[in-house]
Design a protein around this motif. Sequence first.
Motif, PDB file in Angstrom:
ATOM      1  N   TYR A 144       0.870   1.105  17.120  1.00 29.77           N
ATOM      2  CA  TYR A 144       1.629   0.430  17.818  1.00 29.77           C
ATOM      3  C   TYR A 144       1.735  -1.187  17.085  1.00 29.77           C
ATOM      4  O   TYR A 144       0.442  -1.430  16.493  1.00 29.77           O
ATOM      5  N   ILE A 145       2.649  -2.131  17.425  1.00 29.97           N
ATOM      6  CA  ILE A 145       2.272  -3.452  16.913  1.00 29.97           C
ATOM      7  C   ILE A 145       2.330  -4.466  18.072  1.00 29.97           C
ATOM      8  O   ILE A 145       3.156  -4.341  19.020  1.00 29.97           O
ATOM      9  N   TYR A 146       1.496  -5.289  18.266  1.00 28.78           N
ATOM     10  CA  TYR A 146       1.241  -6.206  19.442  1.00 28.78           C
ATOM     11  C   TYR A 146       1.326  -7.493  18.831  1.00 28.78           C
ATOM     12  O   TYR A 146       0.507  -7.997  18.173  1.00 28.78           O
TER      13      TYR A 146
ATOM     14  N   GLN B 199       0.814 -14.205  16.213  1.00 27.42           N
ATOM     15  CA  GLN B 199      -0.091 -13.419  15.185  1.00 27.42           C
ATOM     16  C   GLN B 199       0.549 -12.047  15.670  1.00 27.42           C
ATOM     17  O   GLN B 199       0.804 -11.791  16.525  1.00 27.42           O
ATOM     18  N   TYR B 200       0.260 -10.943  14.536  1.00 29.72           N
ATOM     19  CA  TYR B 200       0.646  -9.659  14.688  1.00 29.72           C
ATOM     20  C   TYR B 200      -0.523  -8.775  14.306  1.00 29.72           C
ATOM     21  O   TYR B 200      -1.140  -8.765  13.496  1.00 29.72           O
ATOM     22  N   GLY B 201      -0.686  -7.782  15.522  1.00 28.24           N
ATOM     23  CA  GLY B 201      -1.774  -7.031  15.302  1.00 28.24           C
ATOM     24  C   GLY B 201      -1.396  -5.493  15.430  1.00 28.24           C
ATOM     25  O   GLY B 201      -0.259  -5.111  15.896  1.00 28.24           O
ATOM     26  N   LEU B 202      -2.006  -4.705  14.632  1.00 25.12           N
ATOM     27  CA  LEU B 202      -2.001  -3.237  14.768  1.00 25.12           C
ATOM     28  C   LEU B 202      -2.656  -2.572  15.648  1.00 25.12           C
ATOM     29  O   LEU B 202      -3.931  -2.667  15.802  1.00 25.12           O
ATOM     30  N   VAL B 203      -2.126  -1.731  16.553  1.00 24.19           N
ATOM     31  CA  VAL B 203      -3.101  -1.189  17.734  1.00 24.19           C
ATOM     32  C   VAL B 203      -3.214   0.378  17.208  1.00 24.19           C
ATOM     33  O   VAL B 203      -2.039   1.054  16.893  1.00 24.19           O
ATOM     34  N   VAL B 204      -4.504   0.558  17.099  1.00 27.39           N
ATOM     35  CA  VAL B 204      -4.974   1.605  16.148  1.00 27.39           C
ATOM     36  C   VAL B 204      -6.112   2.482  17.080  1.00 27.39           C
ATOM     37  O   VAL B 204      -6.678   1.775  17.868  1.00 27.39           O
ATOM     38  N   CYS B 205      -6.444   3.545  16.684  1.00 25.50           N
ATOM     39  CA  CYS B 205      -7.814   4.370  16.959  1.00 25.50           C
ATOM     40  C   CYS B 205      -8.817   3.973  15.881  1.00 25.50           C
ATOM     41  O   CYS B 205      -8.590   4.595  15.053  1.00 25.50           O
ATOM     42  N   ALA B 206      -9.818   3.299  16.186  1.00 23.68           N
ATOM     43  CA  ALA B 206     -10.963   3.320  15.000  1.00 23.68           C
ATOM     44  C   ALA B 206     -11.957   4.279  15.333  1.00 23.68           C
ATOM     45  O   ALA B 206     -12.144   4.970  16.553  1.00 23.68           O
ATOM     46  N   HIS B 207     -12.764   4.549  14.478  1.00 26.67           N
ATOM     47  CA  HIS B 207     -13.764   5.811  14.585  1.00 26.67           C
ATOM     48  C   HIS B 207     -14.998   5.294  15.028  1.00 26.67           C
ATOM     49  O   HIS B 207     -15.504   4.343  14.661  1.00 26.67           O
ATOM     50  N   THR B 208     -15.732   6.038  16.148  1.00 22.10           N
ATOM     51  CA  THR B 208     -16.930   5.391  16.551  1.00 22.10           C
ATOM     52  C   THR B 208     -18.138   5.488  15.427  1.00 22.10           C
ATOM     53  O   THR B 208     -19.044   4.989  15.688  1.00 22.10           O
ATOM     54  N   ASP B 209     -18.010   6.577  14.473  1.00 20.53           N
ATOM     55  CA  ASP B 209     -18.922   6.715  13.402  1.00 20.53           C
ATOM     56  C   ASP B 209     -18.920   5.549  12.643  1.00 20.53           C
ATOM     57  O   ASP B 209     -20.021   5.078  12.183  1.00 20.53           O
TER      58      ASP B 209
ATOM     59  N   ASP C  42      -6.780  -9.807   4.823  1.00 16.79           N
ATOM     60  CA  ASP C  42      -5.247 -10.022   4.759  1.00 16.79           C
ATOM     61  C   ASP C  42      -4.876  -8.880   3.804  1.00 16.79           C
ATOM     62  O   ASP C  42      -5.469  -8.857   2.757  1.00 16.79           O
ATOM     63  N   ASN C  43      -3.821  -8.326   3.993  1.00 16.11           N
ATOM     64  CA  ASN C  43      -3.186  -7.240   3.404  1.00 16.11           C
ATOM     65  C   ASN C  43      -1.604  -7.339   3.339  1.00 16.11           C
ATOM     66  O   ASN C  43      -1.044  -7.370   4.232  1.00 16.11           O
ATOM     67  N   ALA C  44      -1.269  -7.186   2.014  1.00 17.76           N
ATOM     68  CA  ALA C  44       0.169  -7.634   1.671  1.00 17.76           C
ATOM     69  C   ALA C  44       1.060  -6.119   2.164  1.00 17.76           C
ATOM     70  O   ALA C  44       2.400  -6.533   2.687  1.00 17.76           O
ATOM     71  N   VAL C  45       0.538  -5.468   2.070  1.00 17.31           N
ATOM     72  CA  VAL C  45       1.326  -3.961   2.140  1.00 17.31           C
ATOM     73  C   VAL C  45       1.379  -3.879   3.854  1.00 17.31           C
ATOM     74  O   VAL C  45       2.624  -3.748   4.279  1.00 17.31           O
ATOM     75  N   LEU C  46       0.272  -4.131   4.619  1.00 17.26           N
ATOM     76  CA  LEU C  46       0.381  -4.021   6.090  1.00 17.26           C
ATOM     77  C   LEU C  46       1.271  -5.263   6.657  1.00 17.26           C
ATOM     78  O   LEU C  46       2.209  -5.113   7.617  1.00 17.26           O
ATOM     79  N   ASN C  47       1.227  -6.271   5.998  1.00 17.51           N
ATOM     80  CA  ASN C  47       2.000  -7.491   6.684  1.00 17.51           C
ATOM     81  C   ASN C  47       3.491  -7.168   6.056  1.00 17.51           C
ATOM     82  O   ASN C  47       4.517  -7.567   7.107  1.00 17.51           O
ATOM     83  N   GLU C  48       4.019  -6.575   5.239  1.00 15.93           N
ATOM     84  CA  GLU C  48       5.470  -6.131   4.946  1.00 15.93           C
ATOM     85  C   GLU C  48       5.779  -5.247   6.232  1.00 15.93           C
ATOM     86  O   GLU C  48       6.879  -5.492   6.774  1.00 15.93           O
ATOM     87  N   ILE C  49       4.820  -4.484   6.681  1.00 16.12           N
ATOM     88  CA  ILE C  49       5.403  -3.250   7.731  1.00 16.12           C
ATOM     89  C   ILE C  49       5.646  -4.165   8.972  1.00 16.12           C
ATOM     90  O   ILE C  49       6.608  -4.117   9.697  1.00 16.12           O
TER      91      ILE C  49
ATOM     92  N   MET D  80       6.302  -7.479   9.355  1.00 17.35           N
ATOM     93  CA  MET D  80       7.322  -8.166   9.327  1.00 17.35           C
ATOM     94  C   MET D  80       8.617  -7.639   9.407  1.00 17.35           C
ATOM     95  O   MET D  80       9.478  -8.021  10.076  1.00 17.35           O
ATOM     96  N   ARG D  81       8.682  -6.411   8.913  1.00 22.34           N
ATOM     97  CA  ARG D  81       9.775  -5.538   9.065  1.00 22.34           C
ATOM     98  C   ARG D  81      10.058  -5.135  10.647  1.00 22.34           C
ATOM     99  O   ARG D  81      11.290  -5.025  10.909  1.00 22.34           O
ATOM    100  N   TYR D  82       8.988  -4.691  11.060  1.00 22.12           N
ATOM    101  CA  TYR D  82       9.249  -4.254  12.744  1.00 22.12           C
ATOM    102  C   TYR D  82       9.233  -5.361  13.478  1.00 22.12           C
ATOM    103  O   TYR D  82      10.122  -5.608  14.519  1.00 22.12           O
ATOM    104  N   ALA D  83       8.771  -6.523  13.094  1.00 24.13           N
ATOM    105  CA  ALA D  83       8.865  -7.948  13.855  1.00 24.13           C
ATOM    106  C   ALA D  83      10.606  -8.440  13.799  1.00 24.13           C
ATOM    107  O   ALA D  83      10.740  -9.104  14.820  1.00 24.13           O
ATOM    108  N   ALA D  84      11.187  -7.985  12.715  1.00 31.58           N
ATOM    109  CA  ALA D  84      12.517  -8.115  12.768  1.00 31.58           C
ATOM    110  C   ALA D  84      13.594  -7.289  13.675  1.00 31.58           C
ATOM    111  O   ALA D  84      14.644  -7.452  13.792  1.00 31.58           O
ATOM    112  N   THR D  85      12.834  -6.431  14.401  1.00 36.47           N
ATOM    113  CA  THR D  85      13.693  -5.520  15.298  1.00 36.47           C
ATOM    114  C   THR D  85      13.411  -5.858  16.713  1.00 36.47           C
ATOM    115  O   THR D  85      12.503  -6.531  16.915  1.00 36.47           O
ATOM    116  N   GLU D  86      14.104  -5.224  17.639  1.00 34.39           N
ATOM    117  CA  GLU D  86      14.061  -5.322  18.966  1.00 34.39           C
ATOM    118  C   GLU D  86      12.644  -4.847  19.501  1.00 34.39           C
ATOM    119  O   GLU D  86      12.436  -3.620  19.236  1.00 34.39           O
TER     120      GLU D  86
END
Length: 415
Positions: free
Chosen positions: A91-93, A102-112, A153-160, A162-168
Motif C-alpha cells: 500500500y502507499i500512504y 511524503q510518500y510511504g510504502l506500507v509493507v511487512c518487514a521480517h522479524t529476523d 532514496d531509490n529512483a525505481v521505487l520513487n517512480e512507482i 509518483m505513478r500511483y500518486a497521480a491516480t485517485e
Amino acid sequence: MAIIKPFKGIRPPKDLVEQVESRPYDVLDSEEARAEAGDNEKSLYHIIKPEIDFPVGTSEYDPRVYEKAAENFQKFQDKGWLVQDACEHYYIYAQTMNGKTQYGLVVCAHTDDYMAGRIKKHELTRRDKEEDRMKHVRVNNANIEPVFFAYPDNAVLNEILMRYAATEPEYDFIAPIDGFRHQFWVINDDKDTQTITDEFAKMPSLYIADGHHRSAAAALVGAEKQKQNPNHNGTEEYNFFMAVCFQASQLTILDYNRVVKDLNGMSSEEFLAALQVNFIVEDKGTEIYKPQQLHEFSLYLDQHWFSLKAKEGTYDNNDPIGVLDVDISSRLILDEILNIGDLRSSQRIDFVGGLRGLGELKRRVDSGEMRAALALYPVSMQQIMDIADSGKIMPPKATWFEPKLRSGLVIHKLS
C-alpha cells in the motif's frame, strides 16, 4: 538484504475511514483519547486505548484492558468496520504537512531482520514499554498500528510512488487535531509488487525512524511464536510485522526541545556565567529566537532569548554521537551545570516537540511552571542513519518526526 512482503490488510471501508482512524496510541493520554473518541463507537481508540471503555482512572495496563482490545478488534471485524483484503498487497500512504508531501510504502518487514540488526535502531527501548506492546500484539494476534521506517532514496521505487500518486486514492482526508492531509492507495499490479520486493532486497538495511517499542514488541512476539510452533518453516505471517517505509530525504525531523524546573541553586547571572565556559553567549532580546545552525542553541530565561554557540573543541566532528547537539547540550548544560544526568528519569526536566513551536517554551517558563527553556537545532536523517550504521545509540529525546502516522488505515494480522 531487507526482506519484505505484501499482506492482506484489514482496513475500514472507504466511507468509514474517517470514523475509524486515530492518532497513534503513544501521543495522547487516556483522557485525551476518551475525549477524542466521544460517542464514536467506531473509533480505533477502542482498540488501541481500550481503557476508555472502563471507568475513569482504570489503568491502561489492567489485564481487562488488553482483553477489551481483542474483544473490540473482533467486534470491528464482525460489524464490517474493518474488512480484510482478499489478496496480498503493498500500500502507499502519503502525508502532507505545510505543503510538503511524503510518500510511504506500507509493507511487512521480517522479524529476523530486526533481530539480526538489519533493521537498525537509534534509540534504547524500555522493557516495560516493550512488554506493554507485546501484550497488545499477543492478545489481538495483529499489528494494529504500523512502525515508521526510513530507507535510502531509490529512483525505481520513487517512480512507482509518483505513478500511483497521480491516480485517485482509496482514502483522502484531512485529519482533525493536526489538520494534515492523509492519502492511501492499494497497489494492485503484480509487476509493481514484485519490483518493490526486489528493490528492498537490494538494501542492506532499513532504519527505524519512529516506533522503536512497537518494532521490538513485534519482533519478540514473532520469536515467541517461532518457538511455540514445532512445524515452524519461516513463511508464517507471524514472522512479519507492519511498517510504513519512507525515503529518507522526504522525512521532516523537528527540533525536540527542553524545559527545566530550576537552575540547580544558581542565580540567572551565575548560570549565564557558567555557560560562557563552553559557549559564546549572546543576548537576543525579547523576541523569540530560533537556532540558525548546528551547534547553536536558544535559551529562554527571565523573558529574554539568548544564542548559545558551542565553542570549538567542545564536540568531536568525527564522533557520530559527540557531534550531536542533543549530546552537547546534555553533557555541557544539563549534566555539567544543572546536574540533570538521567534524562529518562529526572523530574526536573520535560521535553517539548517542535510542532508546538518556541512559543510553547516561552509560555511554560513565563507561567512559572519552568525556570528556563532550551531550543535545539533539529537532528538530520543522515545523522540518524550514520549513528544506526555505527551501532551506537542516540541520547534520549533526540528526534521528533512530523507528521505522525495515523492509525487504523490498515492492520496486519499474524495468522
